[in-house]
Design an enzyme around this catalytic site. Sequence first.
Site, short mmCIF file in Angstrom:
data_model
loop_
_atom_site.label_atom_id
_atom_site.label_comp_id
_atom_site.label_asym_id
_atom_site.label_seq_id
_atom_site.Cartn_x
_atom_site.Cartn_y
_atom_site.Cartn_z
N ASP A 155 -13.83 -80.11 43.26
CA ASP A 155 -12.56 -79.52 42.88
C ASP A 155 -12.56 -78.10 43.45
O ASP A 155 -13.62 -77.58 43.86
CB ASP A 155 -12.44 -79.53 41.36
N ASP A 171 -10.02 -74.94 42.37
CA ASP A 171 -9.77 -73.87 41.39
C ASP A 171 -10.68 -74.02 40.18
O ASP A 171 -10.70 -75.07 39.52
CB ASP A 171 -8.31 -73.91 40.92
N ASP A 202 -14.38 -78.96 37.00
CA ASP A 202 -14.44 -78.11 35.81
C ASP A 202 -13.58 -78.60 34.65
O ASP A 202 -13.56 -77.95 33.60
CB ASP A 202 -14.02 -76.68 36.17
#
Length: 232
Positions: free
Chosen positions: A15, A17, A177
């Site tokens: 991922d 961001d 995250d």
Amino acid sequence: MTAPSVSIRPVVAFDLDGTLVDTAPDLLDALDMVLAPHKIPPVNRDEARNMIGGGARLLIVRALKSEGVALPDAEVEAMTQRFIAHYADNIAVGSRPFPGLLEALDRLSAKGVSLAVCTNKLEHLARLLLDALNLTGRFSVITGADTYPRSKPDPLPLLSTITAAGGSAARSIMVGDSITDVLTARATGVPVVAVSFGYTETPAAELGADALIHHFDELERAVDALLARPVG
């Protein structure tokens, strides 16, 4: 004669961001810019960072909801377009890779791992950010929310990213995250590493990932352990 077997390189898909890069400073500055005309004060940085991860429109919707403000869809769409334009012009003012990232990528690359990005950020914004931070060349494939007809947590983006990187789900790992990343990995049938320093309303330890790391110094060991697990 039996054809020689072809070794498939393992793939680690990240991922963006909150996983590779701490983008909250620039994303939340853009958010403040589009909220200001509606007399909404600057968002609390510690609280609003956990709203990040679903794209610009969802970030705006979450911020409006937190302030108890309801706006017509047309205005939210207009705010989204203003957000994207402002963000594109200020994409790496305060955004930086998380500590230890570059070294972790180097170690994985040295082992023959193919690195990829699979994000719900628009692809052109993902590439713009990675270009600005001199990270683009480290990844064999970069895909975003608009690269494919469906975005995460649908398995299509991750599976397609893995395939484009020359890998297979049986030899791949997702690193993210948020619950979106965990659900994407589960739907695709790959193990997932969660980072504890990203953006998530649910604590990273409660996301149900196969491994949890608190610093990128721990990534290589986590990847090695997951790739060593029996398949099936």
